[in-house]
Design a protein around this motif. Structure first.
Motif, short mmCIF file in Angstrom:
data_model
loop_
_atom_site.label_atom_id
_atom_site.label_comp_id
_atom_site.label_asym_id
_atom_site.label_seq_id
_atom_site.Cartn_x
_atom_site.Cartn_y
_atom_site.Cartn_z
N GLU A 296 0.84 -1.19 0.00
CA GLU A 296 0.00 0.00 0.00
C GLU A 296 0.88 1.24 0.00
N THR A 297 0.28 2.35 -0.41
CA THR A 297 0.96 3.64 -0.39
C THR A 297 -0.01 4.71 0.11
N THR A 298 0.51 5.85 0.46
CA THR A 298 -0.30 6.94 0.98
C THR A 298 -0.51 7.99 -0.11
N LEU A 299 -1.76 8.37 -0.33
CA LEU A 299 -2.08 9.44 -1.26
C LEU A 299 -1.83 10.80 -0.61
N GLY A 300 -1.94 11.86 -1.39
CA GLY A 300 -1.68 13.20 -0.90
C GLY A 300 -2.65 13.67 0.17
N ASN A 301 -3.81 13.01 0.27
CA ASN A 301 -4.77 13.38 1.31
C ASN A 301 -4.66 12.48 2.54
N GLY A 302 -3.65 11.61 2.57
CA GLY A 302 -3.43 10.72 3.72
C GLY A 302 -4.09 9.36 3.60
N ALA A 303 -4.95 9.17 2.61
CA ALA A 303 -5.62 7.87 2.44
C ALA A 303 -4.61 6.81 2.00
N ARG A 304 -4.82 5.59 2.47
CA ARG A 304 -3.96 4.45 2.08
C ARG A 304 -4.67 3.68 0.98
N VAL A 305 -3.93 3.35 -0.08
CA VAL A 305 -4.48 2.59 -1.19
C VAL A 305 -3.46 1.56 -1.66
N ALA A 306 -3.95 0.56 -2.40
CA ALA A 306 -3.06 -0.44 -2.97
C ALA A 306 -2.14 0.21 -4.00
N LYS A 307 -0.89 -0.23 -4.03
CA LYS A 307 0.06 0.33 -4.98
C LYS A 307 -0.33 0.02 -6.42
N HIS A 308 -1.18 -0.97 -6.63
CA HIS A 308 -1.62 -1.30 -7.98
C HIS A 308 -2.94 -0.63 -8.35
N SER A 309 -3.41 0.30 -7.54
CA SER A 309 -4.68 0.99 -7.85
C SER A 309 -4.53 1.80 -9.14
N THR A 310 -5.64 2.07 -9.77
CA THR A 310 -5.63 2.86 -11.01
C THR A 310 -5.04 4.24 -10.78
N ARG A 311 -5.36 4.85 -9.65
CA ARG A 311 -4.83 6.18 -9.36
C ARG A 311 -3.30 6.15 -9.24
N VAL A 312 -2.77 5.17 -8.53
CA VAL A 312 -1.32 5.08 -8.37
C VAL A 312 -0.67 4.75 -9.72
N ASN A 313 -1.30 3.87 -10.50
CA ASN A 313 -0.78 3.58 -11.84
C ASN A 313 -0.76 4.84 -12.69
N ALA A 314 -1.79 5.67 -12.57
CA ALA A 314 -1.87 6.89 -13.38
C ALA A 314 -0.74 7.86 -13.00
N TYR A 315 -0.61 8.18 -11.72
CA TYR A 315 0.44 9.15 -11.41
C TYR A 315 1.82 8.54 -11.46
N GLY A 316 1.91 7.22 -11.32
CA GLY A 316 3.20 6.55 -11.52
C GLY A 316 3.64 6.62 -12.97
N THR A 317 2.70 6.53 -13.88
CA THR A 317 3.04 6.63 -15.30
C THR A 317 3.36 8.07 -15.69
#
Length: 190
Positions: A16-37
């Motif tokens: 898991e990773t932490t988003l900018g608002n403090g929420a924890r999400v899976a590292k493979h989430s669409t949002r993390v994939n989007a900003y990772g790309t």
């Protein structure tokens, strides 16, 4: 202001990773994939800059900064003002999109119209700019997918759409204003 005293935190060891608002999400989430790309796009721009100079290099530096803005935008799923921080989250804005459009128009004015599709290549800078184009297109697809699931800043989507076009036109500029473009010849190897 960002302060990084420690590089590893071990907080992502469980996937898991932490988003900018403090929420924890899976590292493979669409949002993390989007900003990772988006981050991957930024790294390809860094490679392109090894071959760039002058106005193109300055524009690529601005784009790298904008890509960090875009990553900050995408890592904040909530679109409201941050009460704790006292300000709205950083978002891509229309003027950043309009700047890309203006730069595309200025570069494109130097080029003859295309009569064929072009193959990625030519100069080292052009080849790297085509890599930037394809990675930014992937980032765009992921952000568009994310927008079907969650609220996304529409200027971010527009920015990525224009950015890939910017890389395409800049690649032609890097190929001696298009005269050294490598043209696709349909069925050439049949």
């Amino acid at each position: 202001m960002v302060v990084l005293n420690r590089i590893y935190t071990k907080t992502g060891d469980a996937g898991e990773t932490t988003l900018g608002n403090g929420a924890r999400v899976a590292k493979h989430s669409t949002r993390v994939n989007a900003y990772g790309t988006v981050d991957e796009t930024n790294a390809t721009v860094g490679l392109a800059r090894l071959h760039a100079s002058g106005e193109i290099d300055a524009a690529l530096q601005r784009i790298q900064n904008d890509l960090f803005d875009l990553g900050a935008d995408l890592c904040r799923p909530d679109m409201e003002r941050d009460a704790e921080a006292g300000h709205a989250p950083l978002r891509i804005i229309e003027s950043q999109v309009l700047r890309l459009e203006s730069e595309i128009d200025t570069m494109n004015a130097r080029l003859a119209p295309l009569r064929s599709f072009i193959l990625p290549g030519g100069t080292a800078l052009a080849a790297h700019l085509h890599l930037c184009r394809t990675v930014s297109r992937r980032a765009e697809r992921l952000v568009v997918e994310l927008a079907t699931m969650e609220e996304v800043n529409q200027e971010a989507v527009k920015f990525l759409n224009r950015l890939s076009d910017w890389f395409f036109v800049a690649g032609r500029i890097a190929n001696a204003d298009g005269t050294a473009d490598v043209l696709w010849v349909p069925g050439l190897t049949r």
